[in-house]
Design a protein around this motif. Structure first.
Motif, PDB file in Angstrom:
ATOM      1  N   ALA A 205       0.854  -1.190   0.000  1.00  0.00           N
ATOM      2  CA  ALA A 205       0.000   0.000   0.000  1.00  0.00           C
ATOM      3  C   ALA A 205       0.887   1.236   0.000  1.00  0.00           C
ATOM      4  CB  ALA A 205      -0.874   0.004   1.254  1.00  0.00           C
ATOM      5  N   ASP A 206       0.310   2.327  -0.462  1.00  0.00           N
ATOM      6  CA  ASP A 206       1.024   3.603  -0.485  1.00  0.00           C
ATOM      7  C   ASP A 206       1.232   4.054   0.958  1.00  0.00           C
ATOM      8  OD1 ASP A 206       2.106   5.935  -1.261  1.00  0.00           O
ATOM      9  OD2 ASP A 206       0.283   6.782  -2.146  1.00  0.00           O
ATOM     10  N   TYR A 207       2.440   3.923   1.445  1.00  0.00           N
ATOM     11  CA  TYR A 207       2.728   4.263   2.835  1.00  0.00           C
ATOM     12  C   TYR A 207       3.683   5.454   2.876  1.00  0.00           C
ATOM     13  CZ  TYR A 207       3.763   4.282   7.667  1.00  0.00           C
ATOM     14  OH  TYR A 207       3.869   4.718   8.961  1.00  0.00           O
ATOM     15  N   ARG A 208       3.318   6.515   3.579  1.00  0.00           N
ATOM     16  CA  ARG A 208       4.084   7.769   3.529  1.00  0.00           C
ATOM     17  C   ARG A 208       4.563   8.190   4.917  1.00  0.00           C
ATOM     18  NH1 ARG A 208       0.782  11.115  -1.073  1.00  0.00           N
ATOM     19  NH2 ARG A 208       0.556   9.328  -2.458  1.00  0.00           N
ATOM     20  N   HIS A 209       5.729   7.712   5.260  1.00  0.00           N
ATOM     21  CA  HIS A 209       6.278   8.014   6.594  1.00  0.00           C
ATOM     22  C   HIS A 209       6.449   9.520   6.790  1.00  0.00           C
ATOM     23  CE1 HIS A 209       8.831   7.274  10.183  1.00  0.00           C
ATOM     24  NE2 HIS A 209       9.486   8.335   9.766  1.00  0.00           N
ATOM     25  N   ASP A 210       7.017  10.206   5.797  1.00  0.00           N
ATOM     26  CA  ASP A 210       7.285  11.651   5.967  1.00  0.00           C
ATOM     27  C   ASP A 210       6.013  12.484   5.869  1.00  0.00           C
ATOM     28  OD1 ASP A 210       9.936  11.144   6.336  1.00  0.00           O
ATOM     29  OD2 ASP A 210      10.646  12.119   4.509  1.00  0.00           O
ATOM     30  N   ALA A 273      22.179 -10.397   9.263  1.00  0.00           N
ATOM     31  CA  ALA A 273      21.721 -11.571   8.504  1.00  0.00           C
ATOM     32  C   ALA A 273      22.129 -11.347   7.042  1.00  0.00           C
ATOM     33  CB  ALA A 273      20.216 -11.724   8.652  1.00  0.00           C
ATOM     34  N   VAL A 274      23.394 -11.619   6.761  1.00  0.00           N
ATOM     35  CA  VAL A 274      24.010 -11.199   5.502  1.00  0.00           C
ATOM     36  C   VAL A 274      23.214 -11.674   4.282  1.00  0.00           C
ATOM     37  CG1 VAL A 274      26.083 -11.463   4.091  1.00  0.00           C
ATOM     38  CG2 VAL A 274      26.299 -11.096   6.548  1.00  0.00           C
ATOM     39  N   ASN A 275      22.861 -12.962   4.296  1.00  0.00           N
ATOM     40  CA  ASN A 275      22.187 -13.466   3.091  1.00  0.00           C
ATOM     41  C   ASN A 275      20.781 -12.895   2.931  1.00  0.00           C
ATOM     42  OD1 ASN A 275      24.487 -15.185   3.648  1.00  0.00           O
ATOM     43  ND2 ASN A 275      23.770 -16.331   1.854  1.00  0.00           N
ATOM     44  N   LEU A 276      20.138 -12.585   4.043  1.00  0.00           N
ATOM     45  CA  LEU A 276      18.825 -11.926   3.928  1.00  0.00           C
ATOM     46  C   LEU A 276      18.990 -10.509   3.381  1.00  0.00           C
ATOM     47  CD1 LEU A 276      16.924 -13.113   7.128  1.00  0.00           C
ATOM     48  CD2 LEU A 276      16.573 -13.842   4.769  1.00  0.00           C
ATOM     49  N   LEU A 277      20.131  -9.901   3.661  1.00  0.00           N
ATOM     50  CA  LEU A 277      20.369  -8.558   3.100  1.00  0.00           C
ATOM     51  C   LEU A 277      20.625  -8.654   1.584  1.00  0.00           C
ATOM     52  CD1 LEU A 277      22.517  -6.943   5.925  1.00  0.00           C
ATOM     53  CD2 LEU A 277      20.103  -6.537   5.411  1.00  0.00           C
ATOM     54  N   PHE A 278      21.285  -9.728   1.137  1.00  0.00           N
ATOM     55  CA  PHE A 278      21.414  -9.918  -0.319  1.00  0.00           C
ATOM     56  C   PHE A 278      20.015 -10.021  -0.935  1.00  0.00           C
ATOM     57  CE2 PHE A 278      25.571 -12.472   0.506  1.00  0.00           C
ATOM     58  CZ  PHE A 278      26.330 -11.325   0.456  1.00  0.00           C
ATOM     59  N   ALA A 279      19.184 -10.810  -0.249  1.00  0.00           N
ATOM     60  CA  ALA A 279      17.815 -11.018  -0.742  1.00  0.00           C
ATOM     61  C   ALA A 279      17.062  -9.688  -0.781  1.00  0.00           C
ATOM     62  CB  ALA A 279      17.091 -12.017   0.157  1.00  0.00           C
ATOM     63  N   LEU A 280      17.196  -8.934   0.292  1.00  0.00           N
ATOM     64  CA  LEU A 280      16.480  -7.660   0.390  1.00  0.00           C
ATOM     65  C   LEU A 280      16.908  -6.702  -0.715  1.00  0.00           C
ATOM     66  CD1 LEU A 280      14.640  -5.724   2.012  1.00  0.00           C
ATOM     67  CD2 LEU A 280      16.656  -5.104   3.364  1.00  0.00           C
ATOM     68  N   ASN A 281      18.194  -6.654  -0.951  1.00  0.00           N
ATOM     69  CA  ASN A 281      18.708  -5.744  -1.978  1.00  0.00           C
ATOM     70  C   ASN A 281      18.064  -6.060  -3.336  1.00  0.00           C
ATOM     71  OD1 ASN A 281      20.334  -3.604  -2.672  1.00  0.00           O
ATOM     72  ND2 ASN A 281      22.083  -4.884  -3.206  1.00  0.00           N
ATOM     73  N   GLU A 282      17.991  -7.344  -3.640  1.00  0.00           N
ATOM     74  CA  GLU A 282      17.401  -7.758  -4.926  1.00  0.00           C
ATOM     75  C   GLU A 282      15.897  -7.436  -4.957  1.00  0.00           C
ATOM     76  OE1 GLU A 282      19.386  -8.926  -7.219  1.00  0.00           O
ATOM     77  OE2 GLU A 282      17.869  -9.353  -8.741  1.00  0.00           O
ATOM     78  N   ALA A 283      15.223  -7.741  -3.855  1.00  0.00           N
ATOM     79  CA  ALA A 283      13.770  -7.507  -3.814  1.00  0.00           C
ATOM     80  C   ALA A 283      13.464  -6.015  -3.956  1.00  0.00           C
ATOM     81  CB  ALA A 283      13.201  -8.047  -2.504  1.00  0.00           C
ATOM     82  N   LEU A 284      14.278  -5.180  -3.326  1.00  0.00           N
ATOM     83  CA  LEU A 284      14.044  -3.731  -3.431  1.00  0.00           C
ATOM     84  C   LEU A 284      14.290  -3.255  -4.862  1.00  0.00           C
ATOM     85  CD1 LEU A 284      15.637  -2.641  -0.031  1.00  0.00           C
ATOM     86  CD2 LEU A 284      13.201  -2.540  -0.631  1.00  0.00           C
ATOM     87  N   ASP A 285      15.263  -3.864  -5.534  1.00  0.00           N
ATOM     88  CA  ASP A 285      15.466  -3.524  -6.952  1.00  0.00           C
ATOM     89  C   ASP A 285      14.237  -3.900  -7.775  1.00  0.00           C
ATOM     90  OD1 ASP A 285      17.947  -2.478  -6.595  1.00  0.00           O
ATOM     91  OD2 ASP A 285      19.055  -4.257  -7.238  1.00  0.00           O
ATOM     92  N   MET A 286      13.670  -5.056  -7.457  1.00  0.00           N
ATOM     93  CA  MET A 286      12.477  -5.487  -8.212  1.00  0.00           C
ATOM     94  C   MET A 286      11.317  -4.515  -8.010  1.00  0.00           C
ATOM     95  SD  MET A 286      12.675  -9.589  -7.588  1.00  0.00           S
ATOM     96  CE  MET A 286      11.206  -9.970  -8.535  1.00  0.00           C
ATOM     97  N   LEU A 287      11.144  -4.052  -6.778  1.00  0.00           N
ATOM     98  CA  LEU A 287      10.063  -3.087  -6.523  1.00  0.00           C
ATOM     99  C   LEU A 287      10.318  -1.796  -7.299  1.00  0.00           C
ATOM    100  CD1 LEU A 287       9.447  -3.518  -2.676  1.00  0.00           C
ATOM    101  CD2 LEU A 287       8.047  -4.370  -4.558  1.00  0.00           C
ATOM    102  N   ALA A 294       2.873   1.068  -9.537  1.00  0.00           N
ATOM    103  CA  ALA A 294       2.380  -0.149 -10.196  1.00  0.00           C
ATOM    104  C   ALA A 294       2.228  -1.283  -9.186  1.00  0.00           C
ATOM    105  CB  ALA A 294       3.344  -0.564 -11.319  1.00  0.00           C
ATOM    106  N   VAL A 295       3.135  -1.347  -8.218  1.00  0.00           N
ATOM    107  CA  VAL A 295       3.038  -2.384  -7.180  1.00  0.00           C
ATOM    108  C   VAL A 295       1.741  -2.188  -6.386  1.00  0.00           C
ATOM    109  CG1 VAL A 295       4.082  -3.199  -5.008  1.00  0.00           C
ATOM    110  CG2 VAL A 295       5.547  -2.704  -6.991  1.00  0.00           C
ATOM    111  N   ARG A 298      -1.307  -3.091  -8.499  1.00  0.00           N
ATOM    112  CA  ARG A 298      -1.459  -4.551  -8.640  1.00  0.00           C
ATOM    113  C   ARG A 298      -2.127  -5.125  -7.383  1.00  0.00           C
ATOM    114  NH1 ARG A 298       2.348  -8.086  -6.813  1.00  0.00           N
ATOM    115  NH2 ARG A 298       4.100  -6.635  -6.962  1.00  0.00           N
ATOM    116  N   HIS A 299      -1.671  -4.694  -6.221  1.00  0.00           N
ATOM    117  CA  HIS A 299      -2.289  -5.204  -4.990  1.00  0.00           C
ATOM    118  C   HIS A 299      -3.777  -4.820  -4.910  1.00  0.00           C
ATOM    119  CE1 HIS A 299       1.874  -5.952  -3.713  1.00  0.00           C
ATOM    120  NE2 HIS A 299       1.359  -6.749  -2.823  1.00  0.00           N
ATOM    121  N   GLU A 300      -4.076  -3.587  -5.295  1.00  0.00           N
ATOM    122  CA  GLU A 300      -5.483  -3.150  -5.251  1.00  0.00           C
ATOM    123  C   GLU A 300      -6.348  -3.991  -6.185  1.00  0.00           C
ATOM    124  OE1 GLU A 300      -6.999  -1.340  -3.259  1.00  0.00           O
ATOM    125  OE2 GLU A 300      -5.461  -0.106  -2.319  1.00  0.00           O
TER     126      GLU A 300
END
Ligand code: PLP
Length: 415
Positions: A205-210, A273-287, A294-295, A298-300
């Motif tokens: 969802a559109d989440y706006r911390h600032d 958690a080094v390998n989870l950070l590798f995973a996170l980096n890739e997932a954030l690139d995908m987003l 668009a993300v 798609r959820h909506e």
């Protein structure tokens, strides 16, 4: 692993020893459908990114990875300046960190009990010695900003130090309007911190911390961010950081202060958690590649299609406020006298799909379809097909046509 049996295929010639039931292969062909609202399916790209040897987390290259993921996380939280905390922990750990850094035993907080997760956060606060004022709801809508505003206006001595809210109550599939909660706090002229659990909304969802001036936002890896469980994320605004520097509870591991340095260097004060950070980096690139708008769209769309399916089946949604429908999960009630857990068990057994169960007071009353994270349209319609077949197999009174309604919506020209 469960021992499974199947009936012999029609026409199959059986020796006397094989009469009756046959032990079924422990291998099930096809992909298991993990349609819980967390953990969610991890994309192949992300799995490949983490499938490597860890690296030295104090070595020369590691800091660049840390700085990279922190910058990308800021993008998803929609914050320019917040300090980003990454703890190897589930979301519950980040809840605790938020409470112990900003509040001391005896401090008062206000929380809206919109479902099981806000209830659990509240219970944690009580265990930590906080004085909790809770606003009860019927678990079929989000928190009521007007009620929050009223409590804050009545709190003339400003004893309430924090307002806690769960953006997407995963147990009920109801959203709370965080912008409206912010407005209620401002209208009351109250200085309380605003702390938000965005565990099942970040990346959905559109989440706006600032923009919403949230002081603390909490998230986890295993939902919209498409990473296995094990990482919690916290966006910490300056006001919350100041509160942690001048007070809070005794704390060690959860202390936020080392995170400030960590944000600059990309190194962590513990073994990350080094390998989870590798995973996170890739997932954030995908987003980023899909783009956040668009993300969210798609959820909506999947959430809308799920609600159309539920309406066609003639089943009630747990969420009764159309403004509060969650984009990442839909909780559907089974008719009175029909067990939601039995339905889920049949769907798992016959169709190899996991759905979310009813939590707390919704135990056995709802099943929850997770449509968050990495999900293509065919996997999504396959999910609804599994539910419709399950309703039939479980003998739950319903009308057919839910999947058709969803397909009509998703295939409509122009979409
Ligand atoms: N808050 C929400 C909204 C959740 O959905 C969950 C888990 O599903 C939690 C908190 C607890 O997080 P975790 O299970 O990662 O500790």
């Amino acid at each position: 692993m469960r021992e499974r049996y199947c009936k012999p295929a029609r026409g199959m010639v059986l020796t006397p020893a094989l009469e009756g039931t046959l032990p079924m292969s422990k291998f099930k062909s096809g992909r298991h459908f993990l349609q819980t609202p967390g953990p969610t399916n991890v994309p192949e790209r992300v799995l490949r990114a983490m499938n490597r040897n860890p690296v030295n987390h104090r070595g020369p290259d590691f800091g660049a990875l840390g700085i990279d993921v922190i910058a990308k996380l800021r993008g998803v939280f929609q914050t320019q300046t917040a300090t980003i905390g990454i703890f190897p922990a589930s979301g519950t750990g980040a809840w605790e960190a938020a409470l112990v850094n900003t509040l001391a035993p005896g401090d008062r907080i206000l929380i809206s009990r919109t479902g099981q997760f806000s209830h659990l956060w509240e219970q944690m606060a009580v265990r930590l010695g906080l004085d909790v004022v809770s606003l009860e709801t019927d678990w079929r809508r989000g928190a009521d900003p007007a009620a929050i505003g009223q409590v804050l206006r009545d709190d003339r001595e400003h004893k309430i130090k924090a307002v806690c809210a769960v953006h997407s109550e995963t147990s009920t599939s109801c959203m709370t309007d965080i912008a409206a909660v912010r407005q209620a706090i401002d209208d009351a002229g109250h200085p309380a911190l605003l702390m938000v659990d965005a565990i099942s909304s970040l990346g959905c969802a559109d989440y706006r911390h600032d923009t919403w001036q949230v002081d603390v936002t909490i998230a986890g890896s295993q939902k919209g961010l498409m990473v296995p469980p094990g990482l919690s994320f916290t966006a910490i605004g300056d006001k919350a950081l100041a509160a942690s520097r001048s007070g809070g509870s005794r704390r060690g591991y959860w202390d936020w202060e080392p995170l400030v340095a960590s944000n600059k260097t990309g190194f962590f004060p513990y073994t990350p958690a080094v390998n989870l950070l590798f995973a996170l980096n890739e997932a954030l690139d995908m987003l980023t590649e899909e783009t956040l708008p668009a993300v969210f769209a798609r959820h909506e769309r999947y959430a809308g299609a799920t609600r159309l399916a539920a309406a066609a089946w003639g089943l009630d949604l747990q969420c009764q406020d159309p403004r509060a429908y969650a984009p990442g999960v839909t909780a559907i009630r089974t008719p009175d006298g029909h067990s939601a857990d039995a339905l889920r068990a049949i769907i798992l057994d016959k169709f190899d799909m996991s759905l979310g169960n009813g939590l707390g007071r919704l135990d056995d009353r709802v099943f929850r379809i997770g449509h968050m994270g990495d999900l293509g349209v065919l996997s999504f319609t396959g999910t609804l097909t599994g539910v419709e077949m399950g309703l039939r197999a479980a003998g739950i009174p319903h009308k057919p046509g839910g999947v058709q309604a969803a397909m009509d919506y998703l295939a409509a020209p122009g979409d």
